[in-house]
Design an enzyme around this catalytic site. Structure first.
Site, PDB file in Angstrom:
ATOM      1  CG  HIS A  98      37.811  76.280 -89.827  1.00  0.00           C
ATOM      2  ND1 HIS A  98      38.201  76.049 -88.528  1.00  0.00           N
ATOM      3  CD2 HIS A  98      37.344  75.086 -90.285  1.00  0.00           C
ATOM      4  CE1 HIS A  98      37.972  74.772 -88.212  1.00  0.00           C
ATOM      5  NE2 HIS A  98      37.467  74.171 -89.265  1.00  0.00           N
ATOM      6  NE  ARG A 122      37.510  85.426 -83.879  1.00  0.00           N
ATOM      7  CZ  ARG A 122      37.309  84.368 -84.641  1.00  0.00           C
ATOM      8  NH1 ARG A 122      36.085  83.945 -84.903  1.00  0.00           N
ATOM      9  NH2 ARG A 122      38.320  83.707 -85.156  1.00  0.00           N
TER      10      ARG A 122
HETATM   11  P1  OAD Z   1      41.720  75.863 -79.558  1.00  0.00           P
HETATM   12  O1  OAD Z   1      41.486  77.137 -78.841  1.00  0.00           O
HETATM   13  O2  OAD Z   1      40.726  74.779 -79.402  1.00  0.00           O
HETATM   14  O3  OAD Z   1      43.112  75.261 -79.106  1.00  0.00           O
HETATM   15  C1  OAD Z   1      44.261  76.043 -79.050  1.00  0.00           C
HETATM   16  C2  OAD Z   1      45.437  75.153 -78.739  1.00  0.00           C
HETATM   17  O4  OAD Z   1      46.611  75.943 -78.800  1.00  0.00           O
HETATM   18  C3  OAD Z   1      45.402  74.519 -77.351  1.00  0.00           C
HETATM   19  O5  OAD Z   1      45.699  73.135 -77.476  1.00  0.00           O
HETATM   20  C4  OAD Z   1      46.528  75.238 -76.593  1.00  0.00           C
HETATM   21  O6  OAD Z   1      47.190  74.395 -75.657  1.00  0.00           O
HETATM   22  C5  OAD Z   1      47.452  75.606 -77.719  1.00  0.00           C
HETATM   23  N1  OAD Z   1      48.313  76.767 -77.488  1.00  0.00           N
HETATM   24  C6  OAD Z   1      48.081  77.883 -76.754  1.00  0.00           C
HETATM   25  N2  OAD Z   1      49.097  78.745 -76.852  1.00  0.00           N
HETATM   26  C7  OAD Z   1      50.008  78.175 -77.676  1.00  0.00           C
HETATM   27  C8  OAD Z   1      51.278  78.563 -78.188  1.00  0.00           C
HETATM   28  N3  OAD Z   1      51.832  79.743 -77.865  1.00  0.00           N
HETATM   29  N4  OAD Z   1      51.930  77.715 -79.016  1.00  0.00           N
HETATM   30  C9  OAD Z   1      51.380  76.522 -79.360  1.00  0.00           C
HETATM   31  N5  OAD Z   1      50.190  76.110 -78.911  1.00  0.00           N
HETATM   32  C10 OAD Z   1      49.506  76.913 -78.090  1.00  0.00           C
HETATM   33  O7  OAD Z   1      41.966  76.245 -81.100  1.00  0.00           O
HETATM   34  P2  OAD Z   1      41.837  75.322 -82.390  1.00  0.00           P
HETATM   35  O8  OAD Z   1      42.324  73.964 -82.133  1.00  0.00           O
HETATM   36  O9  OAD Z   1      42.429  76.087 -83.507  1.00  0.00           O
HETATM   37  O10 OAD Z   1      36.494  76.788 -85.445  1.00  0.00           O
HETATM   38  O11 OAD Z   1      40.278  75.305 -82.569  1.00  0.00           O
HETATM   39  C11 OAD Z   1      39.731  74.702 -83.692  1.00  0.00           C
HETATM   40  C12 OAD Z   1      38.514  75.401 -84.144  1.00  0.00           C
HETATM   41  O12 OAD Z   1      37.612  75.586 -83.061  1.00  0.00           O
HETATM   42  C13 OAD Z   1      38.716  76.805 -84.648  1.00  0.00           C
HETATM   43  O13 OAD Z   1      39.137  76.862 -85.992  1.00  0.00           O
HETATM   44  C14 OAD Z   1      37.357  77.404 -84.496  1.00  0.00           C
HETATM   45  C15 OAD Z   1      37.114  76.941 -83.088  1.00  0.00           C
HETATM   46  O14 OAD Z   1      35.810  76.940 -82.649  1.00  0.00           O
HETATM   47  C16 OAD Z   1      35.444  77.442 -85.968  1.00  0.00           C
HETATM   48  O15 OAD Z   1      35.203  78.594 -85.684  1.00  0.00           O
HETATM   49  C17 OAD Z   1      34.628  76.632 -86.924  1.00  0.00           C
END
Ligand code: OAD
Ligand code: ZN
Length: 251
Positions: free
Chosen positions: A118, A69
């Site tokens: 995080h 990563r």
């Molecule tokens: P996710 O992968 O769960 O969600 C990503 C979000 O970004 C989704 O809702 C997509 O629809 C959206 N998305 C994709 N491309 C996009 C773009 N160009 N512009 C705007 N939105 C877009 O990621 P997180 O919500 O960040 O935690 O996940 C939360 C946590 O889960 C992370 O910090 C990590 C992960 O497991 C840990 O590692 C503890």
């Protein structure tokens, strides 16, 4: 009225917004998200590589994944969404960015107030003495796991793994910024990981206006007052441009 104008007007009028961001904001920098098509969690199971138990069992395996990563993250640059957030802070229409991302791209883009819920993948921390070291490149990761300069013990990524609490200092800052703001922008997060996803609920309860920017429906969409179904790299610069014009026209 066009949604971008509406959001720009609110940001400029209130001058009291905070952003909660997630992996989607960095997607346009070439960093994969976790969920959804092509997401990291469709190839890997978090319990195998992103928990304290996994690290104890096989630190080298966990490290190989983090190194993979990091390779991507070291190559990545902030995208127009990050730069728009930085410019919004500079203009005084955004107080702070609370992010779940560990890539530090908000800071690189120029945001001064950044809460990294995080942690950061660009730092490593000794499991025994807590010594923290910054990684400027991958050389420290030639031999895995890396060793502590102080005590010789092994080092881990300075990130929050699944099942671990958010460091108290970051969580307190996140709460303070959430309470302080009258608008919360939720950008590029699926809203499925707690306690980060609690913040929009707290903001809502407090009476803040919730604005979601995400191409997809999320678990937080139902509490959003305004939903912009677009990528952050497109939506945020649009909003910024309109806000700039508004500020100029009232000077
Ligand atoms: P996710 O992968 O769960 O969600 C990503 C979000 O970004 C989704 O809702 C997509 O629809 C959206 N998305 C994709 N491309 C996009 C773009 N160009 N512009 C705007 N939105 C877009 O990621 P997180 O919500 O960040 O935690 O996940 C939360 C946590 O889960 C992370 O910090 C990590 C992960 O497991 C840990 O590692 C503890
Ligand atoms: Zn040590």
């Amino acid at each position: 009225m066009d949604l971008y104008n509406e959001v720009a007007e609110l940001l400029v009028k209130k001058r009291s917004a905070v952003a909660l961001t997630g992996a989607g904001v960095s997607a346009e920098s070439g960093i994969p998200t976790f969920r959804g098509p092509g997401g990291l969690w469709t190839f890997y199971r978090p319990e195998d590589i992103a928990t304290p138990e996994a690290f104890e069992r096989d630190p080298e395996k966990v490290w190989r994944w983090y190194r993979m990563r990091l390779e991507k993250i070291f190559e990545a640059k902030p995208n127009p969404g990050h730069y728009a957030l930085a410019e919004m802070e500079r203009l005084g229409i955004l107080n702070c960015v609370i992010t779940q991302n560990v890539d530090e791209l908000n800071r690189l883009a120029g945001n001064k107030c950044v809460v990294e819920l995080h942690g950061s993948i660009r730092r490593i921390r000794c499991v025994s003495c807590g010594y923290v070291e910054r990684l400027e490149d991958l050389s420290k990761l030639d031999n895995l796991p890396p060793k502590c300069l102080r005590c010789g013990s092994i080092m881990r990524p300075d990130v929050v793994l699944f099942g671990e609490p958010i460091p108290m200092r970051e969580w307190t800052r996140a709460l303070t910024e959430t309470y302080k703001a009258e608008i919360m922008l939720i950008v590029g997060t699926s809203g499925s990981v707690y306690p980060a996803a609690l913040l929009p609920h707290i903001a809502k309860e407090r009476g803040s206006l919730i604005i979601e920017i995400n191409p997809e429906e999320t678990e937080l969409s139902y509490i959003a007052d305004i939903k912009i179904r677009a990528r952050s790299g497109e939506a945020l610069p649009e909003i910024l441009e309109r806000a700039r014009r508004l500020i100029l026209s009232t000077q």
